[in-house]
Design an enzyme around this catalytic site. Structure first.
Site, short mmCIF file in Angstrom:
data_model
loop_
_atom_site.label_atom_id
_atom_site.label_comp_id
_atom_site.label_asym_id
_atom_site.label_seq_id
_atom_site.Cartn_x
_atom_site.Cartn_y
_atom_site.Cartn_z
CG HIS A 8 -1.81 0.97 1.47
ND1 HIS A 8 -1.77 2.32 0.72
CD2 HIS A 8 -3.45 1.34 0.92
CE1 HIS A 8 -2.46 2.79 1.30
NE2 HIS A 8 -3.84 2.73 1.53
NE ARG A 9 4.84 2.59 -3.13
CZ ARG A 9 5.43 3.16 -4.13
NH1 ARG A 9 6.50 2.53 -3.60
NH2 ARG A 9 5.05 3.19 -5.28
CG ASP A 10 -0.49 7.37 1.78
OD1 ASP A 10 0.67 7.93 2.90
OD2 ASP A 10 -1.04 8.57 1.33
CG LEU A 11 -1.25 0.81 4.88
CD1 LEU A 11 -0.88 -0.66 6.28
CD2 LEU A 11 -3.11 0.28 4.80
CG ASN A 15 -4.95 6.68 3.63
OD1 ASN A 15 -5.91 7.22 2.81
ND2 ASN A 15 -4.09 7.19 2.64
#
Length: 206
Positions: A8-11, A15
């Site tokens: 995912h890289r943007d938890l 979000n």
């Protein structure tokens, strides 16, 4: 989702969406896969270059913050640890006022403030399970969400720890479909496990 080789890289908390299924049961969804990445070499388009910082600094792993090219699912485990830390402490683990100061703290491997000191009801075992997510070396973090789920539930004395690890492992290996997997002791741990459930399973439908 990790079962499909997607990071995912943007938890981060913003979000994570809390909703309900048609039967009224709680459902946690992960939103914004806009900067997600396939980790399979066959699907790496090369669009994300080394040296490019992606994600929200207070929640991303050091290797991602510093622009490393090799970022895998263990970066999401760092973010999950940061989310659970904030649920327990009321603030992110790395809450410095500037990105530069966060970078300094992470480059020096400075641990976040103790959860046990801030909240006496947090056990040393639970703190250890959360802090393991913050290993500067990805190899020191839980291997996957199955291991993280097991360590969190074991730390809270839940009888579901082994069952949930087996279930997550089945999801990650493609042997079982993604479903809601709750049953922990403590709303904060249950919330994190619900996020991990979605992260482990197939990509979420809109």
């Amino acid at each position: 989702a990790h079962a499909q080789g997607i990071v995912h890289r943007d938890l981060k908390p913003s979000n994570i969406f809390l909703t309900q299924r048609p039967d009224g049961s709680d459902l946690v969804k992960i939103l914004d896969f806009g900067i997600s990445k396939w980790t399979s070499p066959e699907t790496d388009s090369g669009l994300t270059k080394t040296g490019v910082m992606l994600g929200s600094p207070k929640y991303v792993a050091p290797e991602q913050l510093f622009g490393a090219h090799a970022v895998d699912a263990r970066a999401d485990l760092w973010s999950l640890g940061a989310i659970l830390y904030e649920l327990l402490a009321g603030r992110p683990p790395f809450d410095q006022p500037s990105v530069a100061q966060i970078c300094v703290a992470l480059s020096q491997d400075t641990p976040p403030p103790s959860l046990v000191a801030a909240r006496p009801d947090v056990s040393p075992e639970l703190e250890a399970a959360v802090f393991r997510c913050f290993s500067r070396d990805p190899a020191g973090r839980p291997a996957d969400v199955a291991e993280l789920a097991h360590s969190l539930l074991a730390a809270t004395g839940s009888p579901y720890a082994d069952v949930l690890r087996e279930r997550f492992t089945a999801i990650l290996s493609g042997r079982a479909p993604e479903r809601a997997l709750l049953g922990g002791t403590g709303a904060h741990v249950a919330m994190t496990l619900a996020v991990a459930t979605n992260l482990a399973g197939a990509a979420l439908s809109e």
